[in-house]
Design an enzyme around this catalytic site. Structure first.
Site, PDB file in Angstrom:
ATOM      1  N   SER A  94      -6.799   2.146  -4.525  1.00  0.00           N
ATOM      2  CA  SER A  94      -5.607   2.650  -3.845  1.00  0.00           C
ATOM      3  C   SER A  94      -4.666   3.344  -4.814  1.00  0.00           C
ATOM      4  O   SER A  94      -3.877   4.199  -4.409  1.00  0.00           O
ATOM      5  CB  SER A  94      -4.863   1.504  -3.156  1.00  0.00           C
ATOM      6  OG  SER A  94      -5.526   1.090  -1.995  1.00  0.00           O
TER       7      SER A  94
ATOM      8  N   GLU B  74       0.828  -1.207   0.000  1.00  0.00           N
ATOM      9  CA  GLU B  74       0.000   0.000   0.000  1.00  0.00           C
ATOM     10  C   GLU B  74       0.863   1.257   0.000  1.00  0.00           C
ATOM     11  O   GLU B  74       0.684   2.160  -0.824  1.00  0.00           O
ATOM     12  CB  GLU B  74      -0.933   0.008   1.207  1.00  0.00           C
ATOM     13  CG  GLU B  74      -1.772   1.267   1.342  1.00  0.00           C
ATOM     14  CD  GLU B  74      -2.820   1.400   0.253  1.00  0.00           C
ATOM     15  OE1 GLU B  74      -2.685   2.320  -0.572  1.00  0.00           O
ATOM     16  OE2 GLU B  74      -3.748   0.586   0.224  1.00  0.00           O
TER      17      GLU B  74
ATOM     18  N   ASP C 175       1.638   4.190  -3.097  1.00  0.00           N
ATOM     19  CA  ASP C 175       1.245   5.579  -2.847  1.00  0.00           C
ATOM     20  C   ASP C 175       2.388   6.532  -3.179  1.00  0.00           C
ATOM     21  O   ASP C 175       2.197   7.556  -3.848  1.00  0.00           O
ATOM     22  CB  ASP C 175       0.829   5.762  -1.388  1.00  0.00           C
ATOM     23  CG  ASP C 175      -0.552   5.206  -1.085  1.00  0.00           C
ATOM     24  OD1 ASP C 175      -1.327   4.993  -2.030  1.00  0.00           O
ATOM     25  OD2 ASP C 175      -0.855   4.990   0.099  1.00  0.00           O
TER      26      ASP C 175
END
Length: 666
Positions: A583, A310, A314
């Site tokens: 995401s 994750e 990002d």
């Protein structure tokens, strides 16, 4: 998208209450309609157990909050961009002095010692620690333990509670109450001591390319770096899809991009590998500025259990699009509490000291015994104090963590949403991933399928459905397409547990259609009615699934916008994967809005703030997505169609048009 749950421990204290109110003056304030899945009611709480009671006071002028926000956010308003100060916001919404005094008088008359009643700095709640038997008499209820059938965790709550009629108008909630408390640890009355669900983004090792590989039609006319975007999305592909220019080489000091993380930690080696292969404009060793919140740590080694992808993606996306602008990492909670606490309360505390110990409809932030206990007594826990007001909020914050809407009670969620409204009034933009399982939540959340209802056929909206965030869905290209072709809604069969991996979208049960969205939603139903059975949620959202309906026809629609969320190439644990999910889409939008803010700052203008009203009033700036759907819960879900739809929202951005729009606004 990653998902979270709230847990904590319980404190102990001595008795401070003597008298018992008169039951005949009481009226029902909140009542539970059912227990969360896998929780069963256990024994009555021991009468001597100390409960940390929090009484949330009804704030004033909340009904006017949306109007105030629209006044500074709608492009036609003469006050567009004239954001409020923190002090102005607190003064506008603070409970009235009369209300505060009436509730305090009731507590004192009921036997609570006046000097033991804590009134929060932001004036929003009272706190008192009392034995369970006295809390039961005070609220005319019965507190029971509730046990999780898998983990054995224990929480405390009541099926319903009552308060005197004359003060009901001043009280929002009582905690613990119908909302189960965070996880409780039993402690003796005579002593005193002062989970993120691992889902998303989804990653797969890319399949071996066929030999020979034949590029799609038209790919030969594109630069080499864009010829395979249908199978492998890179920063170059994103720039081409949305016409995003290179970031300015001279950056300002006010437009860093904030990214929230908790329970997942980036690896610098993974970032370096990504930069070297896909973003050579970003120097090796480039990393976010760590704003550690309550013991948050970063980075970690590639093989760490806390590095699941994750955070890596990002920062891959953010740096590749906005470098050399700064990226701020809000790493929330130590590596123990990050898996026990939802994280959003401690996050808000660190951004604004007035939120410390702030209670939001049954969940109290940073209260000893309820939220993470810092210094954390656990072995290896963070030993420093709570961080309150440590960091100034960044203008744009991207978040890819959440739960299903129904995981928290209506009142809790509404109160949290009101806080986001207040931050919007101050010019902050929250960009939030919509979720990854179509019209359902993730499998295992609320049911095996992530759907609601006894037959698991009712759609389960994903958090956040709050109308004051920019909710971001996902799109994709297919292998036979190029960046010159229209995208489709993200939908993919990614294997067991993710057979219906799709852009989350639908209609909220907790929030009605906001004014800025009414025309878009009305046109959707007028011209593209999905033909599915529906219900109209009542004011308490207690009739979900009524009359065989599977979605709330009157709810706030989501997502608002979308961006690519499939086949993104990135490294995790030094392995090159394909990543999928919203995401990916949230930090794309966060980066784009950061670039817009930079351009506005360069000509002396302020931040974009709450963007939804402007976006819905200017749909010409979008690429409309008209293909794909988000099935689930045993039915077809919704389809991507002309105009706004509950799969991809208004569509994907055309950056030059978006920039021109905002440069033309005051």
């Amino acid at each position: 998208m990653r998902y979270s749950s709230l847990v904590a421990a319980i404190t102990a204290f001595t008795s401070i209450c003597e008298a018992i109110p008169t039951p005949s003056t009481y009226a029902l304030h909140e009542k539970r309609t059912g227990l969360p899945r896998r929780w069963v009611r256990g024994e009555r709480v021991e009468s001597s157990a100390i409960l940390p009671i929090r009484i949330g006071l009804m704030q004033t002028n909340l009904d006017d909050g949306e109007a105030h926000l629209m006044d500074v956010s709608h492009p036609d308003s003469p006050n567009f961009g004239k954001h409020w100060t923190e002090e102005q916001v607190h003064e506008m919404f603070a409970p009235s002095a009369d209300a505060v005094q009436e509730v305090r008088d009731w507590l004192v008359e009921s036997g609570i010692k006046e000097d033991s009643i804590v009134h929060s700095d932001n004036k929003g709640w009272f706190a008192l620690d009392i034995p369970a038997w006295q809390a039961e008499e005070l609220f005319q209820t019965a507190y029971h333990e509730h046990i999780h059938t898998s983990s054995g965790h224990v929480k405390v709550g009541s099926d319903e509670y009552y308060i005197p009629e004359h003060i009901r108008v001043h009280i929002d909630y009582i905690s613990p109450g119908v909302k189960l408390s965070p996880v409780m640890k039993k402690r003796k009355v005579e002593k005193r001591w002062g989970n993120h669900h691992e889902h998303g983004p989804f990653k797969k090792v890319p399949p071996k390319s066929p030999s020979p590989w034949f590029p799609p039609a038209g790919a030969g006319q594109l630069p080499a770096e864009l010829q395979d975007c249908g199978r492998n999305i890179t920063p170059a592909c994103l720039r081409a899809l949305y016409n995003i220019p290179s970031a300015p080489t001279q950056v300002d000091s006010v437009n860093a991009l904030g990214i929230y993380e908790s329970g997942d930690i980036y690896s610098q080696q993974d970032l370096n590998s990504f930069f070297a292969q896909y973003a050579p404009n970003v120097p090796q060793g480039t990393h976010p500025v760590l704003d550690s919140i309550d013991g948050g740590e970063a980075p970690v080694a590639p093989g760490s259990e806390f590095n699941t992808g994750e955070s890596d993606i990002d920062f891959d996306i953010a740096f590749s699009l906005i470098y050399p602008q700064t990226v701020i990492l809000y790493q929330v909670d130590d590596n123990i509490e990050a898996f026990e606490d939802g994280g959003f309360n401690t996050f808000l505390d660190a951004l604004d000291g007035s939120y410390c110990n702030y209670t939001a409809y049954g969940i109290t932030g940073n209260t000893p015994g309820v939220d993470p206990e810092y210094p954390d007594p656990a072995n290896g826990g963070y030993k420093g104090p709570f961080q309150c007001g440590t960091y100034k909020p960044i203008r744009v914050i991207s978040v890819s963590y959440g739960v299903s809407e129904i995981d928290a009670p209506l009142n809790y969620t509404k109160r949290q949403c009101n806080e986001i409204l207040k931050l919007g009034l101050q010019g902050h933009t929250f960009v939030w991933a919509s979720g990854d399982y179509g019209v359902a939540s993730f499998p295992g959340d609320d049911s095996e399928s992530g759907c609601l209802g006894p037959d698991q056929t009712v759609y389960n909206p994903s958090f956040p459905t709050c109308p004051y965030v920019l909710n971001v869905g996902a799109t994709r290209l297919y292998a036979n397409q190029t960046v010159r072709d229209p995208e489709s809604a993200l939908q993919a069969n990614l294997g067991p547990g993710a057979e219906l991996f799709a852009s989350a979208g639908g209609f909220a049960n907790y929030f009605p259609v906001p004014d800025y969205q009414k025309t878009a939603v009305a046109n959707y139903f007028k011209y593209h009615d999905p033909g599915l059975p529906y219900y109209t949620a009542d004011a308490t959202a207690s009739n979900i699934g009524a009359n065989g309906g599977i979605y709330n026809r009157a709810g706030r629609g989501f997502p608002d916008v979308s961006a690519n969320g499939a086949n993104f190439r990135a490294y995790n644990n030094q392995t090159n994967y394909h990543f999928y999910g919203t995401s990916l889409a949230a930090p794309i939008w966060g980066s784009i809005l950061t670039l817009v803010n930079e351009a506005r700052t360069a000509i002396g203008k302020g931040p974009v703030g709450f963007v939804n009203p402007t976006l819905y009033a200017n749909t010409w700036i979008f690429n409309d997505i008209k293909n794909g759907s988000n099935p689930g819960c045993g039915s077809k879900g919704f389809a991507a169609v002309d105009g706004w739809d509950p799969v991809t929202g208004l569509g994907t951005p055309q950056y030059p048009k978006l920039l021109a729009l905002y440069l033309g606004l005051s």
